[in-house]
Enzyme design. Structure first.
Site, mmCIF file in Angstrom:
data_model
loop_
_atom_site.group_PDB
_atom_site.id
_atom_site.type_symbol
_atom_site.label_atom_id
_atom_site.label_comp_id
_atom_site.label_asym_id
_atom_site.label_seq_id
_atom_site.Cartn_x
_atom_site.Cartn_y
_atom_site.Cartn_z
ATOM 1 N N ASP A 105 0.804 -1.238 0.000
ATOM 2 C CA ASP A 105 0.000 0.000 0.000
ATOM 3 C C ASP A 105 0.834 1.284 0.000
ATOM 4 O OD1 ASP A 105 -0.806 -0.812 3.457
ATOM 5 O OD2 ASP A 105 0.920 0.296 2.698
ATOM 6 N N HIS A 120 6.766 -7.566 -1.153
ATOM 7 C CA HIS A 120 5.690 -8.093 -2.005
ATOM 8 C C HIS A 120 5.265 -7.112 -3.085
ATOM 9 C CE1 HIS A 120 4.468 -11.048 1.452
ATOM 10 N NE2 HIS A 120 5.635 -11.336 0.904
ATOM 11 N N CYS A 156 2.965 -2.905 -26.839
ATOM 12 C CA CYS A 156 3.486 -4.091 -27.550
ATOM 13 C C CYS A 156 2.412 -5.175 -27.656
ATOM 14 C CB CYS A 156 4.717 -4.643 -26.810
ATOM 15 S SG CYS A 156 4.295 -5.643 -25.367
ATOM 16 N N SER A 195 0.736 -11.935 10.750
ATOM 17 C CA SER A 195 0.362 -13.239 11.325
ATOM 18 C C SER A 195 1.522 -14.224 11.214
ATOM 19 C CB SER A 195 -0.848 -13.801 10.569
ATOM 20 O OG SER A 195 -0.518 -13.908 9.187
ATOM 21 N N PRO A 220 -2.253 -7.384 18.357
ATOM 22 C CA PRO A 220 -3.299 -7.582 19.380
ATOM 23 C C PRO A 220 -3.432 -9.063 19.762
ATOM 24 C CG PRO A 220 -4.134 -6.346 17.483
ATOM 25 C CD PRO A 220 -2.783 -6.832 17.120
HETATM 26 N N1 APR Z 1 -2.100 -3.456 14.951
HETATM 27 C C1 APR Z 1 -1.213 -4.488 14.880
HETATM 28 N N2 APR Z 1 -1.524 -5.706 14.385
HETATM 29 C C2 APR Z 1 -2.789 -5.885 13.951
HETATM 30 C C3 APR Z 1 -3.778 -4.869 13.993
HETATM 31 C C4 APR Z 1 -3.377 -3.615 14.524
HETATM 32 N N3 APR Z 1 -4.236 -2.582 14.608
HETATM 33 N N4 APR Z 1 -4.945 -5.374 13.477
HETATM 34 C C5 APR Z 1 -4.682 -6.659 13.128
HETATM 35 N N5 APR Z 1 -3.406 -6.965 13.418
HETATM 36 C C6 APR Z 1 -2.691 -8.234 13.197
HETATM 37 C C7 APR Z 1 -3.559 -9.474 13.227
HETATM 38 O O1 APR Z 1 -3.684 -9.976 14.552
HETATM 39 C C8 APR Z 1 -2.737 -10.425 12.351
HETATM 40 O O2 APR Z 1 -1.795 -11.152 13.142
HETATM 41 O O3 APR Z 1 -2.163 -8.172 11.893
HETATM 42 C C9 APR Z 1 -1.985 -9.497 11.394
HETATM 43 C C10 APR Z 1 -2.488 -9.534 9.956
HETATM 44 O O4 APR Z 1 -2.217 -10.824 9.451
HETATM 45 P P1 APR Z 1 -2.563 -11.142 7.928
HETATM 46 O O5 APR Z 1 -3.926 -10.657 7.623
HETATM 47 O O6 APR Z 1 -2.188 -12.583 7.700
HETATM 48 O O7 APR Z 1 -1.548 -10.186 7.098
HETATM 49 P P2 APR Z 1 -0.017 -10.415 6.809
HETATM 50 O O8 APR Z 1 0.649 -11.119 7.952
HETATM 51 O O9 APR Z 1 0.544 -9.119 6.402
HETATM 52 O O10 APR Z 1 -0.040 -11.399 5.524
HETATM 53 C C11 APR Z 1 1.205 -11.676 4.930
HETATM 54 O O11 APR Z 1 0.044 -12.823 3.145
HETATM 55 O O12 APR Z 1 -1.701 -12.919 1.644
HETATM 56 C C12 APR Z 1 -0.362 -12.601 1.797
HETATM 57 O O13 APR Z 1 0.769 -11.101 0.419
HETATM 58 C C13 APR Z 1 -0.137 -11.155 1.481
HETATM 59 O O14 APR Z 1 1.544 -9.696 2.415
HETATM 60 C C14 APR Z 1 0.489 -10.585 2.746
HETATM 61 C C15 APR Z 1 1.010 -11.833 3.446
#
Ligand code: APR
Length: 254
Positions: A105, A120, A156, A195, A220
């Site tokens: 983003d 990514h 192209c 995560s 969290p």
């Molecule tokens: N502050 C901190 N952490 C937060 C908040 C917040 N306000 N809200 C949610 N979270 C945490 C959740 O508890 C979770 O552990 O953010 C994490 C988001 O996890 P995912 O949705 O799995 O995102 P991410 O870990 O970035 O995924 C990794 O997976 O699908 C692919 O390419 C995609 O880059 C992404 C990768």
């Protein structure tokens, strides 16, 4: 205000010179961008197999292009939150400070962070799958808007795709090498809002640990990484990071 940091954490943080930060979708959640795996996450509504892979794009170019354009339009009007801005300020408190983000983003750069490694890719960048020509956002969007079925094509003739890493694809080599080197050399490593499911990003905190870094998680919830970290700060990054910045900047100035 209850202090966040244990005395050991303070000792390690104040003596750190090389800091590495891994961020995931969670750090952008308070800016209004949905995460992937939380209860209302993107992957709970649509499967990555349908959207976030090359075959899906090649077979359903219009649907995938429209899905990414919808996300782009949301992100274009999204602002960094207090967590992003706190990281920008923290960057100036340490001799070496890099953010390694899984996010596409661009909010770290929007907040003014200078050393950002995009593992990514970035949803605002697009390129032709044949001649690899890169398209700036405005050029891409004018092509996208002028195709009757939202199937953007290069001069192209090739299809134009988002410059993001899809499932099954290699990560950008230079970014990955820089990320591994940064994790290996760090003496302080934060993993924030991820995560820790998806590798190789999820390997980085472990590499930092194995090389002697002090590892702090901000989330969290607990993750598969939590038990390996030295400190888990439970909460939202937009709330924790400004408090952390306050505590650290107060002490580093003394
Ligand atoms: N502050 C901190 N952490 C937060 C908040 C917040 N306000 N809200 C949610 N979270 C945490 C959740 O508890 C979770 O552990 O953010 C994490 C988001 O996890 P995912 O949705 O799995 O995102 P991410 O870990 O970035 O995924 C990794 O997976 O699908 C692919 O390419 C995609 O880059 C992404 C990768």
């Amino acid at each position: 205000m209850k202090e966040l940091l244990t005395s050991i954490a303070k000792e390690r943080i104040y003596s750190s010179r090389k800091v590495a930060i891994l961020t995931g979708a969670g750090i952008s959640a308070e800016s209004g961008i949905p995460t992937f795996r939380d209860k209302d996450g993107l992957w709970t509504k649509i499967s990555p197999e349908e959207m976030a892979n090359f075959d899906a794009f090649y077979k359903n170019t219009q649907i995938v292009s429209e899905w990414y354009q919808k996300r782009r339009e949301i992100i274009e009007h999204t602002l960094p939150n207090a967590g992003h801005f706190a990281l920008r300020e923290l960057e100036h408190l340490f001799p070496s400070f890099h953010i390694i983000t899984q996010n596409i983003d661009g909010l770290h750069q929007k907040a003014g962070s200078e050393k950002v490694i995009e593992l990514h890719g970035n949803i605002m960048r697009n390129y032709c799958i044949d001649c690899k020509k890169y398209y700036e956002l405005d050029e891409f969007e004018s092509i996208y808007e002028h195709t009757e079925n939202h199937i953007p094509k290069c001069n192209c003739g090739g299809l134009i795709r988002p410059d993001v890493v899809w499932f099954g694809e290699q990560l950008p080599r230079k970014a990955l090498e820089k990320a591994f080197q940064t994790a290996e050399e760090a003496d302080l490593f934060f993993t924030i809002g991820t995560s820790a499911y998806v590798r190789p990003a999820a390997d980085l905190p472990i590499i930092a640990l194995q090389n002697g870094a002090y590892v702090i998680e901000i989330n969290p919830s607990k993750t598969g990484l939590t038990n390996f970290t030295h400190l888990h700060l439970q909460g939202k990054s937009g709330e924790i990071l400004p408090k952390l910045l306050e505590e650290i900047s107060l002490n580093l100035k003394q």
